[in-house]
Design an enzyme around this catalytic site. Structure first.
Site, short mmCIF file in Angstrom:
data_model
loop_
_atom_site.label_atom_id
_atom_site.label_comp_id
_atom_site.label_asym_id
_atom_site.label_seq_id
_atom_site.Cartn_x
_atom_site.Cartn_y
_atom_site.Cartn_z
N GLU A 95 0.82 -1.21 0.00
CA GLU A 95 0.00 0.00 0.00
C GLU A 95 0.85 1.27 0.00
OE1 GLU A 95 -4.10 -1.59 2.06
OE2 GLU A 95 -2.59 -0.75 3.41
N CYS A 108 3.41 8.55 1.32
CA CYS A 108 3.95 7.57 2.24
C CYS A 108 4.18 6.27 1.48
CB CYS A 108 2.96 7.37 3.39
SG CYS A 108 3.56 6.30 4.70
N CYS A 115 6.15 -6.99 7.27
CA CYS A 115 7.13 -6.39 8.17
C CYS A 115 7.60 -7.46 9.15
CB CYS A 115 6.52 -5.21 8.91
SG CYS A 115 7.73 -4.21 9.84
N CYS A 119 5.67 -4.55 15.89
CA CYS A 119 5.34 -3.49 16.86
C CYS A 119 3.88 -3.65 17.27
CB CYS A 119 5.58 -2.12 16.24
SG CYS A 119 7.31 -1.84 15.78
N CYS A 122 0.94 -1.48 15.88
CA CYS A 122 0.92 -1.27 14.44
C CYS A 122 0.24 -2.43 13.72
CB CYS A 122 2.36 -1.11 13.94
SG CYS A 122 2.48 -0.85 12.15
N SER A 202 12.19 6.69 7.63
CA SER A 202 11.77 6.41 9.00
C SER A 202 12.22 5.01 9.38
CB SER A 202 10.25 6.51 9.12
OG SER A 202 9.83 6.17 10.43
N SER A 224 11.00 6.04 14.92
CA SER A 224 9.77 5.59 15.59
C SER A 224 10.14 5.24 17.03
CB SER A 224 9.19 4.37 14.86
OG SER A 224 8.76 4.72 13.56
N LEU A 225 9.99 6.20 17.92
CA LEU A 225 10.47 6.03 19.30
C LEU A 225 9.40 5.40 20.20
CD1 LEU A 225 12.86 6.47 21.21
CD2 LEU A 225 11.92 8.74 21.71
N HIS A 226 8.34 6.15 20.45
CA HIS A 226 7.10 5.65 21.08
C HIS A 226 7.19 5.30 22.57
CE1 HIS A 226 5.76 5.73 17.03
NE2 HIS A 226 6.45 4.66 16.67
N ASN A 301 -4.09 5.34 16.12
CA ASN A 301 -5.12 5.01 15.13
C ASN A 301 -5.56 3.57 15.34
OD1 ASN A 301 -5.06 7.53 13.60
ND2 ASN A 301 -3.00 6.91 13.01
N CYS A 344 -1.43 6.33 10.08
CA CYS A 344 -0.19 5.72 10.55
C CYS A 344 -0.49 4.44 11.33
CB CYS A 344 0.56 6.68 11.47
SG CYS A 344 1.26 8.09 10.60
#
Length: 369
Positions: A95, A108, A115, A119, A122, A202, A224-226, A301, A344
């Site tokens: 996508e 994006c 992946c 995470c 995600c 990223s 991407s810390l989070h 999200n 995201c």
């Protein structure tokens, strides 16, 4: 007879391909420049349309090569104008998302099908890695989006796509060579013509590759810390167990080209009761000391089956205030494309693998826009 795709080849690779196809050596440099301009500046998909090339050369190219974009399987348009394309290439789907904003438009782009990072917040991470995307498939996402938006030539004024971010499906630094090759074309002023300052890579924190990305790709960097504590980030971003926060931030401090004029972006998803306390905000300020940085606060999200909730808006604002008072720009990113699962952390090609008859029925039912 099998034809070779020349999309995503470097100029040297294209030269080698033309020589192997019988193009005379004395003419090959000129032919490379001509093809490069038609393909990447004008978005040409058909050799026959390259009007300033000799007919016999065009016929030779048609017999040897193709300029194949990924196939657009579906296009969805959000109520806020965000567009998401499900693309297919080599039998797999991935996508790409376009986010229009006043004065800019961000594309994006995905680097992998699926992946490996898992995470927890995600949706993409719930899809296993299928394979890396090739340079042509990465570049092809930009070109397919420009096709759909009527955004050619690449050197024209008022382009709708102004920024490219490697923030789609996958971890770009686990597909380093292909991403590097693709971004060389994306940032070539004689090709897709995006300034390196408008191209962002990223990563979730593949520490050994960060310096190499700065030296060899030279794009802007987003992390991407989070989370601000290893025990929390170990859960949210399992890669942290291999490369903990202290190592990651040290790589950021020494990132080639980082400066106050070119800050590193830290992405921070806001999860209710998990990472959104004011103590977390104050610890984030301490962690970022000495790094030219800004922080994007991302309201979570949701996706089907997700284990988290988005932080309360009032709490997000208080968190941002702590960062702002410390001198770090910390915009709260308005979620875009939630209604089409384009925001995201929501991309997942499996979620859209429907039978062709279902897709056709949806197309018929969609209102004309």
């Amino acid at each position: 007879m099998t034809t070779q795709s020349i999309l995503g080849l470097s100029p040297d690779e294209l030269k080698s391909a033309l020589l192997a196809a019988g193009v005379p050596e004395k003419a090959v440099a000129m032919r490379v420049r001509q093809l490069w301009n038609w393909i990447y500046v004008h978005g040409c998909r058909d050799f026959a349309a390259m009007s300033n090339l000799a007919k016999d050369f065009r016929a030779q190219m048609e017999g040897e090569f193709v300029i194949d974009r990924p196939e657009v399987v579906t296009e969805q348009i959000s109520s806020d104008g965000t567009r998401k394309w499900l693309l297919r290439s080599g039998g797999q789907e991935f996508e790409t998302v376009f986010i229009p904003e006043p004065g800019r438009g961000t594309l994006c782009v995905s680097s992998q099908v699926g992946c490996t990072l898992n995470c927890r917040f995600c949706h993409t991470g719930t899809q296993k890695l299928v394979r890396n995307l090739t340079p042509g498939e990465i570049v092809g996402q930009v070109m397919a989006a420009r096709d759909a938006l009527g955004d050619w030539p690449s050197t024209g004024e008022n382009r709708r796509i102004t920024n490219v971010v490697m923030m789609g499906m996958g971890e770009p630094l686990y597909n380093f060579d292909n991403v590097k090759a693709a971004l060389a074309i994306v940032s070539d002023g004689d090709a897709l013509a995006f300034s390196k300052r408008r191209v962002t890579l990223s990563t979730s924190g593949v520490v050994p590759m960060i310096a190499r990305a700065g030296n060899e790709i030279g794009s802007s960097l987003a992390i991407s810390l989070h989370a601000v504590r290893d025990e929390v980030r170990d859960v949210l971003v399992p890669l942290n167990k291999k490369y903990p926060i202290a190592e990651l931030l040290e790589a950021c401090r020494t990132y080639p080209g980082a400066s106050n004029a070119r800050r590193i972006t830290f992405e921070y998803v806001m999860l209710k009761g998990v990472n959104d306390s004011l103590a977390d905000a104050r610890q984030l300020v301490k962690l970022l000391s000495g790094i030219p940085a800004k922080v994007n606060l991302l309201p979570f999200n949701p996706w089907p089956g997700s284990p988290y909730e988005c932080s309360e808006w009032e709490q997000i604002e208080k968190f941002a205030e702590v960062l702002n008072r410390a001198g770090y720009a910390s915009p709260v990113r308005t979620p875009r494309g939630r209604d089409i699962m384009a925001a995201c952390g929501q991309l997942k090609s499996e979620s859209l693998k429907k039978r062709a008859s279902e897709r056709e029925a949806e197309k018929v039912a969609e209102p004309v826009k």
